[in-house]
Design a protein around this motif. Structure first.
Motif, short mmCIF file in Angstrom:
data_model
loop_
_atom_site.label_atom_id
_atom_site.label_comp_id
_atom_site.label_asym_id
_atom_site.label_seq_id
_atom_site.Cartn_x
_atom_site.Cartn_y
_atom_site.Cartn_z
N GLY A 8 0.94 -1.30 -0.04
CA GLY A 8 0.04 0.04 -0.09
C GLY A 8 0.73 1.24 0.00
N LEU A 9 1.83 1.30 0.92
CA LEU A 9 2.82 2.34 0.78
C LEU A 9 3.62 2.57 -0.55
CD1 LEU A 9 4.37 2.01 4.43
CD2 LEU A 9 2.72 3.79 3.92
N PHE A 10 3.89 1.61 -1.27
CA PHE A 10 4.71 1.72 -2.48
C PHE A 10 3.48 2.29 -3.38
CE2 PHE A 10 7.04 0.47 -6.46
CZ PHE A 10 8.35 1.06 -5.85
N THR A 11 2.27 1.89 -3.51
CA THR A 11 1.40 2.31 -4.39
C THR A 11 1.19 3.72 -4.09
OG1 THR A 11 0.17 0.17 -4.32
CG2 THR A 11 -1.14 2.15 -4.91
N ILE A 12 1.19 4.36 -2.93
CA ILE A 12 0.89 5.80 -2.53
C ILE A 12 2.13 6.65 -3.21
CG2 ILE A 12 1.08 7.61 -0.78
CD1 ILE A 12 -0.58 5.37 0.75
N ILE A 13 3.41 5.78 -3.05
CA ILE A 13 4.52 6.57 -3.67
C ILE A 13 4.29 6.74 -5.10
CG2 ILE A 13 7.04 6.29 -3.80
CD1 ILE A 13 7.34 5.15 -1.14
N VAL A 14 4.14 5.62 -5.78
CA VAL A 14 3.96 5.59 -7.41
C VAL A 14 3.03 6.43 -7.66
CG1 VAL A 14 3.51 4.12 -9.27
CG2 VAL A 14 4.71 3.22 -7.39
N LEU A 15 1.83 6.74 -7.21
CA LEU A 15 0.71 7.69 -7.36
C LEU A 15 1.43 9.02 -7.18
CD1 LEU A 15 -2.29 6.14 -5.58
CD2 LEU A 15 -2.03 6.67 -7.96
N GLY A 16 2.11 9.40 -6.08
CA GLY A 16 2.79 10.59 -6.14
C GLY A 16 3.55 10.89 -7.24
N GLU A 17 4.37 9.77 -7.68
CA GLU A 17 5.30 10.23 -8.98
C GLU A 17 4.08 10.56 -10.31
OE1 GLU A 17 8.49 9.99 -9.96
OE2 GLU A 17 8.59 10.30 -7.65
N VAL A 18 3.00 10.14 -10.14
CA VAL A 18 2.09 10.57 -11.27
C VAL A 18 1.73 12.07 -11.08
CG1 VAL A 18 -0.29 10.34 -12.16
CG2 VAL A 18 0.96 8.37 -11.63
N ILE A 19 1.54 12.65 -9.94
CA ILE A 19 1.31 13.89 -9.42
C ILE A 19 2.45 14.59 -9.87
CG2 ILE A 19 0.82 15.47 -7.57
CD1 ILE A 19 -0.53 13.31 -6.25
N LEU A 20 3.69 14.36 -9.36
CA LEU A 20 4.68 15.15 -9.76
C LEU A 20 5.02 15.31 -11.27
CD1 LEU A 20 7.34 16.58 -8.89
CD2 LEU A 20 8.65 14.33 -8.80
#
Length: 393
Positions: A210-222
């Motif tokens: 779950g944490l890695f999913t959040i990090i990858v979603l953060g990369e989409v935002i960036l």
């Protein structure tokens, strides 16, 4: 932990029923190093798609992302079972972090020149670090020694294959990639065969994913923010650009909500856990590819992409559809999540793909915004059905 324990601890194995097991600061730092490699892979996919090099871009992306995901997954499951957090463990983790940064440095060369030498060097470095960890586990945990030795031996043999693959000519390079990737993924099943199963912590594993999913979603935002910021600097505000930006925000939020709806994943058996873990390759890769697709959409709005608006819309729609389909399957596998009715998800996926062909009617901005609305609506309907079915009768 005492200073002596920090220096060295016998690797006996963690308690799979340990309460309040959470990700450690070292694991979070490890994830940040890996997300650098994810960002590099997504950036190169964006460049390939913008230039219209779909086949070559996807092939490179699939290969590089496999190396990133598989090394991350192996570390995560090993840590769940054997994390001692002593000096040798931390230093071997540092070696693996160095390996992923070497891999990240080689990503542009892999995409542009099909030269995977640096990527393989980084990957093998990570895997050798894990071999050393498994050998520590074999020495410190007699009950898990057979499986630990099989893990170490299997990984080591396959790494020799990856190095030899660098000299494979032409199409044989991709044939050997498939063979070696299958061999890598077969190691856990072989290592655990007819032996005492490695005692990973189900709750810890679910949290790590779950944490890695959040990090990858953060990369989409960036990635989207960077592209929008560049477009604003060069051309100013436009309605299509605003629609793409708003659509991106809604997409990230809706996909996050879909992933985290319901109770924590129930990884009841080894088979379910491995299927769930392997399925996340598609989740992570598709989410990261969504960032690349949204960048392509911004480029197309600004007339800087060498692809049609329809192709740009597909670059957004296809990753979204993949995430929705795979999450539906994984939620059904574990009996959790926002999947009340498969038909609802299927209808949402069909509408998302249909909207990819709508730029002539809605414009690219309208298509991206429409895709976001469909994903949000799919989530909403599922939540309503879930809440209705949970009510006492």
């Amino acid at each position: 932990m005492t200073d002596g324990q920090l220096t060295w601890r016998r690797m006996r194995g963690r308690d799979p029923g340990e309460e309040h097991r959470a990700s450690t600061p070292l694991e979070l730092l490890f994830d940040l190093c890996f997300v650098v490699a994810v960002a590099q892979a997504a950036a190169e996919l964006h460049h390939a798609l913008t230039e219209g090099h779909l086949g070559a871009g996807l092939a490179g992306y699939v290969a590089v992302f496999f190396a990133i995901w598989w090394a991350w997954m192996n570390f995560t499951w090993f840590a769940s079972a054997y994390d001692t957090d002593d000096a040798p463990y931390r230093l071997l983790t540092l070696l693996q972090m160095a390996g992923v940064l070497v891999l990240a440095a080689g990503v542009p060369r892999a995409f542009e020149h099909y030269d995977f030498s640096v990527v393989v060097a980084g990957y093998v470095l990570m895997r050798i670090g894990l071999v050393a960890q498994w050998l520590r586990a074999a020495a410190g945990h007699p009950g898990g020694r057979p499986a630990a030795l099989r893990y170490a031996g299997g990984i080591l043999v396959v790494q020799i294959g990856w190095i030899a693959r660098l000299w494979a000519p032409g199409v044989w390079g991709w044939v050997t990639f498939v063979v070696l990737a299958i061999a890598e993924m077969a190691i856990p099943a072989w290592a655990e065969f007819r032996g005492r199963e490695t005692a990973w912590h189900p709750g810890h594993i679910a949290e790590r994913y779950g944490l890695f999913t959040i990090i990858v979603l953060g990369e989409v935002i960036l990635a989207t923010l960077t592209a929008v910021q560049s477009a604003l600097t060069e051309s100013g505000v436009s309605a299509p650009l605003v629609l793409v930006a708003l659509g991106a925000l809604v997409l990230v939020f809706a996909l996050w909500w879909i992933y985290f709806t319901g109770a924590e994943a129930h990884l009841r058996t080894q088979r379910i856990a491995l299927t769930w873990g392997y399925g996340h390759y598609l989740v992570f890769a598709a989410v990261a590819a969504l960032g690349a697709g949204l960048e392509v959409a911004v480029d197309a709005v600004e007339h800087k992409a060498h692809v049609s608006e329809q192709a740009a819309a597909l670059a957004v729609a296809v990753p979204v559809a993949v995430v929705m389909v795979v999450l539906a399957a994984l939620h059904r596998l574990t009996g959790t999540g926002a999947v009340a009715r498969t038909a609802i998800v299927a209808a949402g996926v069909v509408l998302v793909l249909l909207l990819a062909f709508s730029p002539p009617l809605l414009g690219l901005g309208g298509a991206v915004a429409g895709i976001a609305v469909v994903v949000a609506a799919t989530l909403t309907v599922n939540l309503v059905v879930l809440s209705t079915s949970d009510r006492p009768r």
